[in-house]
Design an enzyme around this catalytic site. Structure first.
Site, mmCIF file in Angstrom:
data_model
loop_
_atom_site.group_PDB
_atom_site.id
_atom_site.type_symbol
_atom_site.label_atom_id
_atom_site.label_comp_id
_atom_site.label_asym_id
_atom_site.label_seq_id
_atom_site.Cartn_x
_atom_site.Cartn_y
_atom_site.Cartn_z
ATOM 1 N N GLU A 1 0.820 -1.206 0.000
ATOM 2 C CA GLU A 1 0.000 0.000 0.000
ATOM 3 C C GLU A 1 0.858 1.262 0.000
ATOM 4 O OE1 GLU A 1 -2.988 0.004 -0.636
ATOM 5 O OE2 GLU A 1 -3.537 -2.069 -0.269
ATOM 6 N N TYR B 1 -6.126 6.531 4.078
ATOM 7 C CA TYR B 1 -6.288 5.489 3.069
ATOM 8 C C TYR B 1 -5.569 4.201 3.465
ATOM 9 C CZ TYR B 1 -5.327 2.380 -0.630
ATOM 10 O OH TYR B 1 -5.197 1.209 -1.311
ATOM 11 N N ASP C 1 -10.034 5.928 -1.769
ATOM 12 C CA ASP C 1 -8.876 6.398 -2.525
ATOM 13 C C ASP C 1 -9.414 7.077 -3.778
ATOM 14 O OD1 ASP C 1 -9.749 4.169 -3.972
ATOM 15 O OD2 ASP C 1 -7.811 4.054 -4.936
ATOM 16 N N CYS D 1 -13.095 1.892 -15.148
ATOM 17 C CA CYS D 1 -13.666 3.217 -14.901
ATOM 18 C C CYS D 1 -12.526 4.208 -14.670
ATOM 19 C CB CYS D 1 -14.595 3.158 -13.693
ATOM 20 S SG CYS D 1 -15.627 4.621 -13.490
ATOM 21 N N CYS E 1 -16.762 2.079 -20.751
ATOM 22 C CA CYS E 1 -18.132 1.830 -20.312
ATOM 23 C C CYS E 1 -18.742 0.623 -21.026
ATOM 24 C CB CYS E 1 -18.991 3.069 -20.528
ATOM 25 S SG CYS E 1 -18.367 4.530 -19.667
ATOM 26 N N CYS F 1 -18.126 -2.343 -18.875
ATOM 27 C CA CYS F 1 -18.261 -2.132 -17.426
ATOM 28 C C CYS F 1 -19.426 -2.931 -16.865
ATOM 29 C CB CYS F 1 -18.472 -0.654 -17.124
ATOM 30 S SG CYS F 1 -18.645 -0.344 -15.345
ATOM 31 N N CYS G 1 -25.245 2.747 -13.743
ATOM 32 C CA CYS G 1 -24.378 3.915 -13.618
ATOM 33 C C CYS G 1 -25.082 5.209 -14.025
ATOM 34 C CB CYS G 1 -23.118 3.723 -14.466
ATOM 35 S SG CYS G 1 -21.944 5.090 -14.304
#
Length: 311
Positions: A42, A125, A143, A210, A217, A220, A226
């Site tokens: 991370e 985060y 995030d 995304c 899209c 997706c 959406c």
DNA sequence: GTCCCGCTGC
DNA sequence: GCAGCAGGAC
């Protein structure tokens, strides 16, 4: 007509299925890394693309498998191993973090948000990500990817600049799937809690589908829910923040040059004042950057003006 | 809000 | 060229 709850369930199911089929096989995923290894991944991923992190993480964990090992490493080695990941102060914060974990927590990463977020280099985060991904706790992870995806899907607009608003946090918590009854969790795929899969899938969707500028899209899994897609992607890619500072000619570039030169040196050697001065034309800026690197603890300035990595 | 790195994709 | 990136510290 679906109610909100049914729609949310549909989103969670579609996401989980997409995750099963499309999740990248990163070495710290799927139970192959310790909580410490996940924290390292991370920190390395802060403002850095995952694909670039993988080789660094693998070498790093082979060299320093746990906090105790990193805590005792020579600073110069830590800075060198950080290589070209960028933002080298992260390397120092990570070692300081390892020292706190070793000394205060006996080499075992703490399990509460307050303790995690108090560690050097660990902010909201990273603390949340460790709680979710390493410990399976039900926490909202926010995030840039998750903020973008949630804002598009559920608010129909691009996420705005600045730090996460209370409204965004509230939304992220509200959407988080509930834990299964404990007896059933272990039977779920990989024993992963629904909230963990949710966080990971939204983040992965933001990274792979995304995306900020050119979302895919057409492929997706959330397109049918959406609001952003339905509205015709208004203001797609609209800058969230003010134009960033250019890199050319900035202190960041000069600092990078100096540190890069030091990294290239054989271990323990110093960079003479003459060679330092040859790195950059603008003497005043160079001097200021060398001083700031020294302030950050990334270099040492010897009495004769030569530089070396901290011992 | 500003500053920190280096690389990738467009 | 230049925006954008699994942020954090100040």
């Amino acid at each position: 007509m679906m109610n909100d709850s049914e729609a949310d369930d549909g989103v969670a199911l579609a996401l989980a299925a997409w995750w099963e089929a499309n999740a990248r096989d990163l070495p710290w995923r799927f139970g192959r890394a310790t909580p410490w290894g996940i924290l390292v991944s991370e920190v390395m991923s802060q403002q850095t693309q995952m694909s670039r992190v993988v080789p660094y993480w693998t070498a790093w964990m082979a060299k320093w498998p746990d906090a105790r090992a990193l805590a005792g490493a020579p600073k110069a080695e830590v800075i060198t191993a950080w290589g070209r990941l960028g933002y080298p102060r992260r390397a120092l914060r990570l070692q300081e973090c390892a020292q706190v974990v070793t000394n205060r927590y006996d080499d075992e990463l703490p399990r509460t948000y307050d303790e995690l977020v108090a560690l050097p280099g660990v902010g909201d985060y990273t603390a949340s990500a460790v709680l979710s991904f390493a410990y399976g706790r039900r926490v909202a992870v926010l995030d840039t990817n998750i903020r973008r995806v949630l804002s598009r899907v559920f608010c129909g607009q691009e996420s705005l600049g600045g730090s996460a608003s209370p409204l965004e946090r509230e939304m992220a918590w509200r959407l988080l799937p509930e834990d299964l009854p404990s007896r059933r969790v272990s039977r779920a795929k990989g024993g992963v809690a629904p909230s963990v899969t949710w966080n990971q899938s939204i983040m992965e969707l933001g990274a792979l589908v995304c995306t900020a500028k050119s979302p895919l899209c057409g492929q997706c899994p959330l397109a049918e829910w959406c609001a952003f897609f339905r509205a015709g992607c208004p203001g797609l890619g609209q800058r969230r923040t003010r134009p960033r500072q250019r890199f050319q000619g900035t202190d960041r570039q000069v600092r990078g040059l100096v540190l890069g030169a030091l990294r290239e040196l054989p271990a323990g050697e110093t960079l003479s004042r003459e060679r330092v001065e040859g790195l950059w034309e603008d003497r005043a800026q160079l001097t200021s950057c060398v001083a700031s690197l020294d302030d950050d603890g990334l270099i040492e300035i010897l009495p004769n003006g030569s530089l070396r990595l901290p011992q």
